[in-house]
Design a protein around this motif. Structure first.
Motif, mmCIF file in Angstrom:
data_model
loop_
_atom_site.group_PDB
_atom_site.id
_atom_site.type_symbol
_atom_site.label_atom_id
_atom_site.label_comp_id
_atom_site.label_asym_id
_atom_site.label_seq_id
_atom_site.Cartn_x
_atom_site.Cartn_y
_atom_site.Cartn_z
ATOM 1 N N ALA A 9 0.079 18.549 9.003
ATOM 2 C CA ALA A 9 1.080 18.794 7.974
ATOM 3 C C ALA A 9 2.465 18.941 8.601
ATOM 4 O O ALA A 9 2.597 19.192 9.803
ATOM 5 N N ASN A 10 3.487 18.787 7.768
ATOM 6 C CA ASN A 10 4.861 18.906 8.247
ATOM 7 C C ASN A 10 5.093 20.299 8.835
ATOM 8 O O ASN A 10 4.659 21.312 8.288
ATOM 9 N N ASN A 11 5.813 20.339 9.973
ATOM 10 C CA ASN A 11 6.157 21.591 10.673
ATOM 11 C C ASN A 11 4.935 22.350 11.177
ATOM 12 O O ASN A 11 4.979 23.565 11.369
ATOM 13 N N THR A 12 3.836 21.632 11.393
ATOM 14 C CA THR A 12 2.649 22.275 11.939
ATOM 15 C C THR A 12 2.843 22.605 13.417
ATOM 16 O O THR A 12 3.338 21.785 14.192
ATOM 17 N N GLN B 25 0.839 23.138 16.717
ATOM 18 C CA GLN B 25 -0.484 22.837 17.224
ATOM 19 C C GLN B 25 -0.880 23.828 18.310
ATOM 20 O O GLN B 25 -0.090 24.154 19.190
ATOM 21 N N ALA B 26 -2.120 24.316 18.256
ATOM 22 C CA ALA B 26 -2.624 25.210 19.296
ATOM 23 C C ALA B 26 -3.050 24.431 20.532
ATOM 24 O O ALA B 26 -3.163 24.988 21.618
ATOM 25 N N SER B 27 -3.292 23.143 20.356
ATOM 26 C CA SER B 27 -3.746 22.305 21.466
ATOM 27 C C SER B 27 -2.930 21.026 21.493
ATOM 28 O O SER B 27 -2.377 20.600 20.473
ATOM 29 N N ASN B 28 -2.872 20.418 22.681
ATOM 30 C CA ASN B 28 -2.195 19.124 22.775
ATOM 31 C C ASN B 28 -3.018 17.991 22.191
ATOM 32 O O ASN B 28 -2.531 16.880 22.029
ATOM 33 N N SER B 29 -4.279 18.267 21.873
ATOM 34 C CA SER B 29 -5.121 17.264 21.228
ATOM 35 C C SER B 29 -4.856 17.303 19.723
ATOM 36 O O SER B 29 -5.051 18.330 19.065
ATOM 37 N N VAL B 30 -4.392 16.191 19.189
ATOM 38 C CA VAL B 30 -3.967 16.138 17.790
ATOM 39 C C VAL B 30 -4.801 15.115 17.025
ATOM 40 O O VAL B 30 -5.037 14.003 17.510
ATOM 41 N N ASP B 31 -5.263 15.530 15.855
ATOM 42 C CA ASP B 31 -6.000 14.628 14.976
ATOM 43 C C ASP B 31 -5.061 14.159 13.873
ATOM 44 O O ASP B 31 -4.723 14.909 12.963
ATOM 45 N N PHE B 32 -4.599 12.917 13.981
ATOM 46 C CA PHE B 32 -3.767 12.336 12.932
ATOM 47 C C PHE B 32 -4.676 11.743 11.857
ATOM 48 O O PHE B 32 -5.670 11.076 12.169
ATOM 49 N N GLN B 33 -4.327 11.957 10.602
ATOM 50 C CA GLN B 33 -5.101 11.378 9.505
ATOM 51 C C GLN B 33 -4.137 10.883 8.428
ATOM 52 O O GLN B 33 -3.199 11.574 8.050
ATOM 53 N N CYS B 34 -4.405 9.683 7.960
ATOM 54 C CA CYS B 34 -3.509 9.046 6.995
ATOM 55 C C CYS B 34 -4.357 8.170 6.079
ATOM 56 O O CYS B 34 -5.434 7.705 6.464
ATOM 57 N N ASN B 35 -3.890 7.969 4.854
ATOM 58 C CA ASN B 35 -4.600 7.021 3.994
ATOM 59 C C ASN B 35 -3.649 6.016 3.374
ATOM 60 O O ASN B 35 -2.443 6.236 3.276
ATOM 61 N N ALA B 36 -4.208 4.886 2.992
ATOM 62 C CA ALA B 36 -3.447 3.826 2.325
ATOM 63 C C ALA B 36 -4.151 3.499 1.023
ATOM 64 O O ALA B 36 -5.358 3.227 1.007
ATOM 65 N N THR B 37 -3.412 3.549 -0.074
ATOM 66 C CA THR B 37 -3.963 3.214 -1.384
ATOM 67 C C THR B 37 -3.317 1.929 -1.878
ATOM 68 O O THR B 37 -2.098 1.827 -1.959
ATOM 69 N N VAL B 38 -4.155 0.945 -2.180
ATOM 70 C CA VAL B 38 -3.679 -0.310 -2.738
ATOM 71 C C VAL B 38 -4.011 -0.291 -4.226
ATOM 72 O O VAL B 38 -5.163 -0.114 -4.614
ATOM 73 N N ILE B 39 -3.008 -0.458 -5.061
ATOM 74 C CA ILE B 39 -3.157 -0.320 -6.505
ATOM 75 C C ILE B 39 -3.285 -1.690 -7.158
ATOM 76 O O ILE B 39 -2.531 -2.608 -6.869
ATOM 77 N N PRO C 231 0.824 -1.211 0.000
ATOM 78 C CA PRO C 231 0.000 0.000 0.000
ATOM 79 C C PRO C 231 0.862 1.267 0.000
ATOM 80 O O PRO C 231 1.902 1.337 0.642
ATOM 81 N N THR C 232 0.413 2.262 -0.743
ATOM 82 C CA THR C 232 1.068 3.569 -0.759
ATOM 83 C C THR C 232 0.471 4.427 0.348
ATOM 84 O O THR C 232 -0.743 4.649 0.386
ATOM 85 N N MET C 233 1.311 4.897 1.259
ATOM 86 C CA MET C 233 0.832 5.665 2.407
ATOM 87 C C MET C 233 0.929 7.161 2.127
ATOM 88 O O MET C 233 1.901 7.638 1.534
ATOM 89 N N SER C 234 -0.090 7.888 2.528
ATOM 90 C CA SER C 234 -0.107 9.350 2.389
ATOM 91 C C SER C 234 -0.469 9.980 3.723
ATOM 92 O O SER C 234 -1.483 9.632 4.331
#
Length: 340
Positions: free
Chosen positions: A251-254, A256-270, A243-246
Motif C-alpha cells: 500500500a501507499n506509504n507502507t 517494510q519490515a524486510s527488504n523482501s517485498v511482495d508486489f501485487q497488481c491486477n489488470a481488469t479488461v472490460i 486494461p484498468t490497473m489496480s
C-alpha cells in the motif's frame, strides 16, 4: 496471398492502406487468421505500450442491408426499393440512401482507430458533396425494385411497412458522422467518430443515411449487385479497451519490515470477447522522485499471458499477478505495473 496494401485470406481482403505509418509494423499469423499492427519502440516511451488489433471478421464488413428512399412527390414517397441493385442520392430530387452493417463483433468500449465507409459510385458527377449521418431508428430493407416497388420496407414516409419515421425522409442524428466527395468506382468516407459513438453505446446501430446538399443525381451499387465486387463495406481498425490497473500491495506509504517485498497488481479488461489477450504484465520500481523509466529504474519483470482471456458473464476479466523481489538497500521506492 500478399497483395498491394494488404493480404487476402480465404478470399477476404485485409486492407492496411488506411493505417500506413512509420511508427507501426505488421505482425501476421496466417494459421488463426489474425493480424496485429504493433507499435514500434519510440525512445522515451518505453512504459507506454499499446497494441492495435485488426479483426479480420470486420475488414471488410459488407452491408447487411441497403436501399434508398424517394421524397420527390406524393406518388413516390411510399415506394420501397430494397432489392434494387443501385441506391440513389440527390439533394434536388430528394433521394437518400440507407445502409447498415453488423458491428456486434467489436467489443464494448473499444477505441476506433479508423473506420472508413466504402461505396461504389455507379453514376454521377465527380466532386459532388456527400454527407453521412447515423440513423436514429430501426428500418426494414424491403423487397421492392424500381420496376416493381413495394411498401414492405423503408420509404420516404415509413421505416417499416407499418411504422412511420418520426420525421419524413428518415430519422437521423444531425451531427455529421462523415463527409466525402463523389467519384466513379469505390470512394472512401471516414466515419470513425460515428462508429465510435455506436460502439460506446452513445447511439444505436441503426445504420447510416447518405445524402447530398447538391442538386446532382448520384447512384451507388448495393449488395444486390452481382457478387460482392461493388458492395458497400466498411474497414475498421480498433483497439481493445485499455486494461484498468489496480495496485494491491504494498500500500501507499507502507514501511517494510524486510527488504523482501511482495508486489501485487491486477489488470481488469472490460467488455472483452474471446479474442482478447493480455500479452504482457510488467512490474517495475525505482528510487527517483519522478520514477523516470530510464534514469531511475532499478528493476523490472514481466509475466506473459499466452492463453487469452475467457470473458466472465459481463465480458470482463481480471488477472492478478504477484512478484516478490529483494530491495538492495533501505530507502524510498516508487513502483507501478502495466499490461499490454
Amino acid at each position: 496471398q500478399q497483395v498491394e496494401n494488404g493480404w487476402i485470406i480465404d478470399g477476404v481482403l485485409i486492407d492496411f492502406s488506411d493505417i500506413t505509418d512509420s511508427n507501426y509494423s505488421l505482425e501476421k499469423n496466417v494459421s488463426d487468421k489474425t493480424f496485429k499492427i504493433k507499435e514500434n519502440l519510440i525512445k522515451g516511451g518505453i512504459f507506454k505500450k499499446s497494441n492495435i488489433f485488426l479483426d479480420p471478421t470486420l475488414s471488410p464488413q459488407f452491408s447487411s442491408k441497403d436501399t434508398y428512399i424517394d421524397g420527390f412527390s406524393s406518388a413516390t414517397q411510399n415506394r420501397n426499393f430494397g432489392s434494387e441493385t443501385i441506391m440513389r442520392v440527390d439533394g434536388d430530387r430528394e433521394y437518400r440512401s440507407l445502409v447498415q452493417f453488423d458491428l456486434s463483433s467489436i467489443v464494448a468500449n473499444a477505441t476506433i482507430s479508423i473506420a472508413n465507409l466504402h461505396i461504389y459510385g455507379a453514376s454521377g458527377t465527380s466532386g459532388t458533396d456527400l454527407e453521412v449521418n447515423i440513423i436514429n431508428n430501426s428500418w426494414d430493407e424491403g423487397t421492392g425494385t424500381e420496376a416493381s416497388p413495394t411498401t414492405d420496407g423503408a420509404t420516404w414516409l415509413n421505416r417499416t411497412q407499418s411504422v412511420t419515421w418520426d420525421v419524413a425522409g428518415g430519422d437521423f442524428n444531425t451531427t455529421l458522422a462523415g463527409t466525402g466527395d463523389y467519384a466513379s468506382g469505390y470512394i472512401s468516407i471516414n466515419i470513425s467518430t460515428g462508429i465510435e459513438w455506436i460502439v460506446k453505446g452513445l447511439l444505436a446501430n441503426n445504420g447510416f443515411i447518405i445524402s447530398s446538399p447538391g442538386t446532382v443525381a448520384l447512384s451507388f451499387n448495393t449488395r444486390e449487385f452481382a457478387g460482392t465486387s461493388r458492395d458497400p463495406y466498411i474497414n475498421i481498425t480498433w483497439n481493445y479497451p485499455v486494461p484498468t490497473m489496480s495496485f494491491i500491495s504494498p500500500a501507499n506509504n507502507t514501511v517494510q519490515a524486510s527488504n523482501s517485498v511482495d508486489f501485487q497488481c491486477n489488470a481488469t479488461v472490460i467488455g472483452v470477447n474471446s479474442n482478447a489477450n493480455i500479452t504482457k504484465f510488467e512490474f517495475y520500481y525505482c528510487s527517483g522522485s519522478t520514477c523516470d523509466p530510464i534514469a531511475d529504474l532499478i528493476n523490472t519483470t514481466s509475466f506473459n499471458e499466452t492463453n487469452g482471456i475467457t470473458p466472465g458473464a459481463l465480458g470482463n476479466k481480471t488477472i492478478v499477478k504477484n512478484w516478490t523481489t529483494t530491495l538492495s538497500s533501505d530507502g524510498v521506492y516508487r513502483w507501478s505495473c502495466y499490461s499490454d
